[in-house]
Enzyme design. Structure first.
Site, PDB file in Angstrom:
ATOM      1  N   ASP A 124      38.735  21.952   0.073  1.00 30.70           N
ATOM      2  CA  ASP A 124      40.082  21.815  -0.470  1.00 30.70           C
ATOM      3  C   ASP A 124      40.353  22.914  -1.499  1.00 30.70           C
ATOM      4  O   ASP A 124      39.741  22.927  -2.569  1.00 30.70           O
ATOM      5  CB  ASP A 124      40.235  20.431  -1.125  1.00 30.70           C
ATOM      6  CG  ASP A 124      41.682  20.021  -1.315  1.00 30.70           C
ATOM      7  OD1 ASP A 124      42.574  20.877  -1.156  1.00 30.70           O
ATOM      8  OD2 ASP A 124      41.935  18.841  -1.619  1.00 30.70           O
ATOM      9  N   ASP A 125      41.233  23.849  -1.148  1.00 36.53           N
ATOM     10  CA  ASP A 125      41.617  24.948  -2.055  1.00 36.53           C
ATOM     11  C   ASP A 125      40.502  25.975  -2.258  1.00 36.53           C
ATOM     12  O   ASP A 125      40.385  26.563  -3.334  1.00 36.53           O
ATOM     13  CB  ASP A 125      42.031  24.429  -3.443  1.00 36.53           C
ATOM     14  CG  ASP A 125      43.337  23.665  -3.449  1.00 36.53           C
ATOM     15  OD1 ASP A 125      43.957  23.525  -2.375  1.00 36.53           O
ATOM     16  OD2 ASP A 125      43.736  23.196  -4.530  1.00 36.53           O
TER      17      ASP A 125
ATOM     18  N   ASP B 225      41.685  24.371   3.624  1.00 32.37           N
ATOM     19  CA  ASP B 225      43.108  24.216   3.946  1.00 32.37           C
ATOM     20  C   ASP B 225      43.953  25.376   3.440  1.00 32.37           C
ATOM     21  O   ASP B 225      44.978  25.719   4.033  1.00 32.37           O
ATOM     22  CB  ASP B 225      43.655  22.879   3.440  1.00 32.37           C
ATOM     23  CG  ASP B 225      43.372  22.630   1.960  1.00 32.37           C
ATOM     24  OD1 ASP B 225      42.760  23.491   1.288  1.00 32.37           O
ATOM     25  OD2 ASP B 225      43.747  21.541   1.468  1.00 32.37           O
TER      26      ASP B 225
ATOM     27  N   CYS C 200      48.255  22.020   0.671  1.00 33.73           N
ATOM     28  CA  CYS C 200      47.349  21.080   1.336  1.00 33.73           C
ATOM     29  C   CYS C 200      47.954  20.360   2.538  1.00 33.73           C
ATOM     30  O   CYS C 200      47.441  20.461   3.660  1.00 33.73           O
ATOM     31  CB  CYS C 200      46.862  20.045   0.319  1.00 33.73           C
ATOM     32  SG  CYS C 200      46.014  20.767  -1.104  1.00 33.73           S
TER      33      CYS C 200
END
Length: 492
Positions: free
Chosen positions: A32-33, A295, A68
């Protein structure tokens, strides 16, 4: 039944069973990120050794929306955000909205695989506005996180049962659930598809206790565009707002964020190692494709933006993209551009299934054997989330400005706004590396960068382009923002 018929049926049964057993398994791990431009893969030595060194690294990999919920929707469906109608992370922006639930979700790659006989498994963050006791279509086993990434004090939907966890580190729990699933499955009878979505390195960047003292001397990467102020003709309005440059106090805070992001990824690195070790011990590694990606990317201090994503710059739109598996040559580097929308059609091809005609992406398999760069135009699109409701009274701006993500710890330099809405063409070929963007603001602002000469996007050449070239890319944006399926694969 005569003897000949019995033998024929027996052979048919054997062949059918053999084909079924030989269908490949799939594991997708989505962080994530996690950036790639700021060396976000550097701390993950195990993942690089076990996935990159055993397979392919796609060096030009992109998200088609640097945020996201739209990005995760794109990965699962193979569709651009304008087709999933997931425009940003908000409920009003379509995140886990009606169109997604009723039209897109039943046709994701997971649903396609489950209908064909795969056992499917999901654990971790799904979509930011998912707060439901409903198990989404396509999943045999489901451990979906409610809401946005958290490390402690989180709620999971566990196969329709809602359970709250307070003290168990989420990445470790996801590792346990994934190992339990792979242990329980008899892959000689049922192929499987497992997708794991840990929270790291998303804010608040919380590392497991065992990792909190690592990397004490690591600092934020000081790229050429780090803490660089922008003039009104250089970047869109949001990047020109004060304060710029950022203060020394904020820069020190950015160093802390950078370190903590690396620390939080160490548990993900352990997750990858544990999954691959189990696959190896069960003799499944030679029939399993492993994808590792994120993402979206992330910026930390570039152009005096404190920390976030959402921007059309390489830090935010480039993602790690590693693939290992039986048809993937070890330690291979692939230069042709790929995107997260390509994962679903690639898996469909590997599983010998017909991909949905609504998929906008394309299989990456042909690119594995291409030495150069296959020409491609990718669309990158984002819809700003700023509104009067996102106003922060602790900052000196007004509600009517419709700014978003303005925080005191970042000197109230806002990360998003209503007019941070844009569409870009990312155009790559052997002799071309360019991005051209149009903003939907009152200025109809344009940005373009020749990335072969200007990797850090410091010189906006949009206003130097020939009118005919700008017109060509404006038309490409019109066509790509309306494309569906096959029309998304054309060069305009």
């Amino acid at each position: 039944m005569d003897r000949t018929t019995s033998i024929s049926l027996l052979l048919l049964s054997f062949v059918g069973g053999f084909v079924h057993c030989e269908r490949p398994n799939f594991v997708i791990i989505v962080s994530d990120d996690q950036d790639i431009m700021l060396k976000g893969m550097n701390p993950m030595a195990k993942t690089q050794q076990l996935v990159a060194n055993r397979g392919a690294t796609f060096v030009n990999a992109f998200t088609t929306s640097p945020i996201c919920c739209p990005s995760r929707s794109a990965l699962l469906s193979g569709q651009y955000a304008h087709n999933t109608k997931t425009f940003n992370n908000s409920e009003s922006g379509g995140c886990y909205g009606t169109h997604w639930r009723e039209k897109v979700e039943p046709e994701t790659v997971a649903a396609l695989l489950e209908r064909s006989g795969y056992s499917t498994f999901y654990a971790g963050k799904y979509l930011n506005e998912y707060h439901s006791d409903r198990v989404p279509s396509g999943w045999t086993q489901w451990y979906g996180l409610h809401g946005n990434s958290r490390y402690y004090n989180y709620t999971l939907n566990e196969n329709g049962q809602i359970r709250f966890y307070q003290d168990e580190y989420l990445t470790d729990l996801l590792k346990t659930r994934t190992l339990e699933f792979i242990t329980s499955i008899d892959a000689t009878k049922t192929p499987f598809f497992a997708m794991v979505a840990p929270p790291a390195p998303h804010a608040p960047f919380t590392a497991a206790d065992r990792h909190q003292q690592l990397f004490p001397d690591v600092e934020a990467l000081k790229t050429k565009n780090f803490n660089l102020p922008c003039g009104p003709l250089e970047k869109h309005w949001l990047l020109t707002m004060p304060p710029s440059p950022l203060s020394k106090k904020t820069l020190t805070y950015l160093d802390t964020i950078y370190r903590n992001r690396w620390r939080s990824l160490m548990a993900v690195d352990e997750l990858v190692e544990a999954v691959i070790s189990l696959l190896e011990s069960k003799n499944l590694l030679n029939n399993t494709y492993i994808f590792y990606t994120s993402d979206n990317g992330y910026h930390i201090g570039q152009f005096s933006l404190p920390y976030d994503k959402r921007q059309p710059y390489e830090t935010d739109v480039r993602v790690p993209f590693l693939v290992a598996g039986p048809k993937i040559a070890s330690k291979s580097l692939v230069n042709s551009p790929v995107a997260l929308i390509d994962i679903a059609p690639t898996i469909a091809e590997l599983a010998k299934l017909e991909p949905s005609t609504s998929m906008d992406g394309e299989s990456i398999l042909s690119k594995l054997h291409h030495d150069g760069i296959e020409e491609r135009q990718l669309l990158i699109e984002y819809w700003g989330e700023g509104s009067e409701e996102t106003y922060n009274p602790d900052c000196p701006w007004q509600a009517k400005d419709r700014l978003s993500l303005c925080s005191v710890d970042a000197e109230c330099h806002c990360q998003d706004s209503w007019n941070n809405t844009y569409s870009c063409v990312r155009h790559m070929a052997n002799d071309l590396d360019l991005i051209y963007c149009r903003f939907k603001d009152r200025e109809n602002f344009a940005e373009a960068y020749d990335l072969s000469e200007d990797l850090y996007q410091m010189k906006n050449v949009a206003f130097e382009m020939l009118p005919s070239v700008r017109a060509k890319y404006d038309l490409a944006i019109v066509n790509l923002t309306e494309c569906v399926g096959e029309t998304c694969k054309r060069i305009y």
